[in-house]
Scaffold this motif. Structure first.
Motif, PDB file in Angstrom:
ATOM      1  N   LYS A   1      -3.484  -2.515  -6.113  1.00 45.87           N
ATOM      2  CA  LYS A   1      -3.277  -2.746  -4.676  1.00 45.87           C
ATOM      3  C   LYS A   1      -4.472  -3.478  -4.075  1.00 45.87           C
ATOM      4  CE  LYS A   1      -0.675   1.512  -4.006  1.00 45.87           C
ATOM      5  NZ  LYS A   1      -0.621   2.779  -3.291  1.00 45.87           N
TER       6      LYS A   1
ATOM      7  N   TRP B   1       0.815  -1.212   0.000  1.00 45.80           N
ATOM      8  CA  TRP B   1       0.000   0.000   0.000  1.00 45.80           C
ATOM      9  C   TRP B   1       0.846   1.258   0.000  1.00 45.80           C
ATOM     10  CZ3 TRP B   1      -4.928   0.614  -1.262  1.00 45.80           C
ATOM     11  CH2 TRP B   1      -5.697  -0.548  -1.360  1.00 45.80           C
ATOM     12  N   LEU B   2       2.107   1.180   0.394  1.00 45.90           N
ATOM     13  CA  LEU B   2       2.986   2.345   0.331  1.00 45.90           C
ATOM     14  C   LEU B   2       3.692   2.458  -1.017  1.00 45.90           C
ATOM     15  CD1 LEU B   2       4.585   2.298   3.894  1.00 45.90           C
ATOM     16  CD2 LEU B   2       2.765   3.800   3.031  1.00 45.90           C
ATOM     17  N   SER B   3       3.537   1.454  -1.872  1.00 46.14           N
ATOM     18  CA  SER B   3       4.191   1.487  -3.178  1.00 46.14           C
ATOM     19  C   SER B   3       3.440   2.430  -4.121  1.00 46.14           C
ATOM     20  CB  SER B   3       4.243   0.079  -3.777  1.00 46.14           C
ATOM     21  OG  SER B   3       2.959  -0.330  -4.185  1.00 46.14           O
ATOM     22  N   ASP B   4       4.019   2.621  -5.301  1.00 46.69           N
ATOM     23  CA  ASP B   4       3.419   3.535  -6.268  1.00 46.69           C
ATOM     24  C   ASP B   4       2.537   2.815  -7.291  1.00 46.69           C
ATOM     25  OD1 ASP B   4       5.470   2.231  -7.480  1.00 46.69           O
ATOM     26  OD2 ASP B   4       6.354   3.997  -8.427  1.00 46.69           O
ATOM     27  N   GLN B   5       2.048   1.652  -6.952  1.00 46.26           N
ATOM     28  CA  GLN B   5       1.142   0.915  -7.819  1.00 46.26           C
ATOM     29  C   GLN B   5      -0.225   1.605  -7.857  1.00 46.26           C
ATOM     30  OE1 GLN B   5       1.920  -1.805  -9.649  1.00 46.26           O
ATOM     31  NE2 GLN B   5       4.016  -1.518  -8.931  1.00 46.26           N
ATOM     32  N   PRO B   6      -0.999   1.389  -8.923  1.00 47.49           N
ATOM     33  CA  PRO B   6      -2.354   1.957  -8.974  1.00 47.49           C
ATOM     34  C   PRO B   6      -3.235   1.362  -7.876  1.00 47.49           C
ATOM     35  CG  PRO B   6      -1.692   1.090 -11.118  1.00 47.49           C
ATOM     36  CD  PRO B   6      -0.637   0.704 -10.160  1.00 47.49           C
TER      37      PRO B   6
END
Length: 67
Positions: A34, A25-30
């Motif tokens: 997530k 959830w802290l990543s830059d994925q859409p």
């Protein structure tokens, strides 16, 4: 397996799963990716753990009945 070791193992698994979700959830994925991965992960853990818990409860009941 001793109850203390079992609790430590369960706690370790829980911490790793939560840490993985926090990292996701802290990543830059859409957002949709997530959410989809989180729901997939939760479903897989349920498929793995629910039968194991059921068997453990069944075994405990059978052992108690045989005493």
């Amino acid at each position: 397996m001793s109850p203390r070791l079992r609790k430590i193992g369960l706690t370790l698994v829980l911490v790793l799963v939560v840490a993985g979700h926090v990292g996701l959830w802290l990543s830059d994925q859409p957002f949709e990716a997530k959410l989809r991965l989180t729901l997939l992960n939760a479903g897989v853990w349920a498929v793995i753990l629910l039968p194991a818990v059921g068997v453990a409860l069944w075994l405990r009941a059978v052992e108690r009945q045989n005493r």
